[in-house]
Design an enzyme around this catalytic site. Structure first.
Site, PDB file in Angstrom:
ATOM      1  N   CYS A 180       0.786  -1.234   0.000  1.00 50.73           N
ATOM      2  CA  CYS A 180       0.000   0.000   0.000  1.00 50.73           C
ATOM      3  C   CYS A 180       0.824   1.295   0.000  1.00 50.73           C
ATOM      4  CB  CYS A 180      -1.017  -0.007   1.138  1.00 50.73           C
ATOM      5  SG  CYS A 180      -0.563  -0.930   2.597  1.00 50.73           S
ATOM      6  N   ARG A 201       7.402 -10.894   5.670  1.00 50.92           N
ATOM      7  CA  ARG A 201       6.966 -10.590   7.033  1.00 50.92           C
ATOM      8  C   ARG A 201       7.737 -11.472   8.010  1.00 50.92           C
ATOM      9  NH1 ARG A 201       0.404  -9.731   6.013  1.00 50.92           N
ATOM     10  NH2 ARG A 201       0.703  -8.055   4.483  1.00 50.92           N
ATOM     11  N   HIS A 247      -8.063  -1.500   0.162  1.00 51.88           N
ATOM     12  CA  HIS A 247      -7.079  -2.585   0.071  1.00 51.88           C
ATOM     13  C   HIS A 247      -7.847  -3.861  -0.252  1.00 51.88           C
ATOM     14  CE1 HIS A 247      -4.049  -0.200   2.524  1.00 51.88           C
ATOM     15  NE2 HIS A 247      -5.183   0.398   2.832  1.00 51.88           N
ATOM     16  N   HIS A 305      -5.082  -2.113  -4.906  1.00 51.40           N
ATOM     17  CA  HIS A 305      -5.553  -0.951  -4.163  1.00 51.40           C
ATOM     18  C   HIS A 305      -6.382  -0.091  -5.100  1.00 51.40           C
ATOM     19  CE1 HIS A 305      -2.120  -2.315  -1.724  1.00 51.40           C
ATOM     20  NE2 HIS A 305      -2.919  -1.975  -0.740  1.00 51.40           N
ATOM     21  N   GLN A 313       0.709 -11.891  -2.930  1.00 53.80           N
ATOM     22  CA  GLN A 313      -0.744 -11.722  -2.838  1.00 53.80           C
ATOM     23  C   GLN A 313      -1.303 -11.285  -4.184  1.00 53.80           C
ATOM     24  OE1 GLN A 313      -1.111  -8.729   0.305  1.00 53.80           O
ATOM     25  NE2 GLN A 313      -2.047 -10.265   1.628  1.00 53.80           N
ATOM     26  N   ASP A 363      -2.787  -8.733  -4.849  1.00 59.31           N
ATOM     27  CA  ASP A 363      -2.963  -7.513  -4.071  1.00 59.31           C
ATOM     28  C   ASP A 363      -3.363  -6.352  -4.979  1.00 59.31           C
ATOM     29  OD1 ASP A 363      -2.950  -6.060  -1.759  1.00 59.31           O
ATOM     30  OD2 ASP A 363      -0.786  -5.741  -1.710  1.00 59.31           O
ATOM     31  N   LYS A 409     -12.331  -3.583   8.069  1.00 57.33           N
ATOM     32  CA  LYS A 409     -12.097  -4.522   6.986  1.00 57.33           C
ATOM     33  C   LYS A 409     -13.126  -5.643   6.988  1.00 57.33           C
ATOM     34  CE  LYS A 409      -8.698  -7.094   9.774  1.00 57.33           C
ATOM     35  NZ  LYS A 409      -7.309  -7.594   9.857  1.00 57.33           N
TER      36      LYS A 409
END
Length: 346
Positions: free
Chosen positions: A41, A70, A217, A92, A88, A90, A171
């Site tokens: 992000c 991570r 997200h 946005h 991911q 992923d 979320k």
């Protein structure tokens, strides 16, 4: 594609340094502290802010699958389902406040379609403001109301998970259930009113004022590694034909059929199927047994009779002998399996 390492200053500005630093891998370069990217992000916000944006550009959707890292505790690492490096699906989505509900509703319907294709049971949870959070209470209330509205508009039942939202926004989380009844948290949808303001990202509104976009997200399957692990466990390795990495293997009985077996495989590949050959100088029963253990949906055997007739002897996963077919007829069967997303070959 954004960098894998950012300067500490970006993570401080985004809020991750104070709220997430213990989960990040840190490195030093020329006396400066850097953070290995744990999420996309902040980088996507820099992409948004790299040029002047107008309200006409919104919704603006950015997608990235570069590796994330991570610093998970060693005791929780497990196979593919909990790893320190992962990717991911992923994305946005940068939207105006008025676009939140409609954009989230579209994303929720995408989630329903994807999980439906995989035939997985799932539940949804709405996670609300935690004890430690960024921003104002009124902003959080507005975001939570928008998510509730989108869930109801998409016809998605959900449970309330009070106090478990991310530090920057509420979320929606999706939990999958596998064949053994185990539950896995995968997809997520988060509303973020804070990161754009913290990083100074703006767009020009219709009245020529400057406003901060809302960032959504979004990850549908979440960690690709975890999702693949769940699928392997759920299907005990026998992935549906449409999903299997190898959909069919063509095997010859003797070297005399090797060229024909290779041509059958190439014909099927040209039609978009994932097909391999097994032309080893081994007995056919041995090759059938070895490929059966790989749980490949279809095994095709060709001897002299099949070569002369332009056909293949077909064995479906599980050992079922489905007879001798023209290559074209077998291709039609594969197409039907894929179109219907059958769990088992027919």
């Amino acid at each position: 594609k954004t960098p894998l390492i950012f300067n500490r200053a970006l993570w401080e500005t985004s809020g991750h340094w104070s709220h997430y630093r213990q989960n990040m891998f840190l490195v030093e370069s020329e006396g400066e502290q850097m953070g290995v990217k744990s999420m996309n992000c902040p980088g996507h916000m820099l992409v948004f802010g790299s040029q002047v944006r107008s309200y006409r550009d919104l919704p603006l959707r950015l997608h990235e699958q570069t590796p994330l890292h991570r610093n998970e505790a060693s005791g929780v690492l497990s196979g593919l389902t909990r790893v320190r490096q992962f990717s991911q699906d992923d994305a946005h989505c940068f939207v105006t406040e008025e676009q939140i509900a409609s954009e989230v509703e579209q994303l929720l319907k995408l989630v329903q379609r994807v999980y439906g294709d995989f035939g997985l049971e799932y539940t949804a949870k709405l996670s609300t403001r935690p004890e430690e959070f960024l921003g104002e209470v009124a902003t959080w209330d507005h975001a939570e109301a928008a998510l509730k509205q989108a869930l109801e508009a998409a016809g998605q039942p959900y449970d309330l998970n009070a106090g478990d939202g991310a530090f920057y926004g509420p979320k929606i989380e999706y939990t999958l259930k596998d064949a053994l009844g185990r539950q896995w948290q995968c997809g997520t949808m988060q509303v973020d009113f804070n990161t754009a303001e913290r990083l100074g990202a703006e767009y020009v509104a219709e009245d020529n004022s400057r406003r901060h976009p809302v960032m959504l997200h979004r990850a549908i399957v979440g960690s690709l590694e975890r999702f693949i692990g769940i699928l392997i466990e759920h299907h005990a390795g026998a992935l549906p034909m449409w999903l299997a990495p190898v959909q069919a293997v063509v095997m010859n009985i003797t070297d005399a059929q090797a060229e024909y077996a290779a041509s059958v495989a190439e014909t099927l590949r040209k039609q978009g199927f994932r097909v391999q050959t097994d032309l080893r100088n081994e007995k056919i029963n041995y090759k059938i047994r070895e490929n059966s253990l790989q749980k490949i949906p279809y095994l095709l055997v060709v001897g002299d009779k099949e070569r002369q007739a332009g056909k293949v002897a077909v064995r479906a996963r599980g050992g079922a002998d489905t007879g001798v077919l023209d290559v074209g007829a077998f291709a039609a069967r594969l197409s039907e399996d894929v179109a219907l997303k059958r769990s088992n070959p027919q």
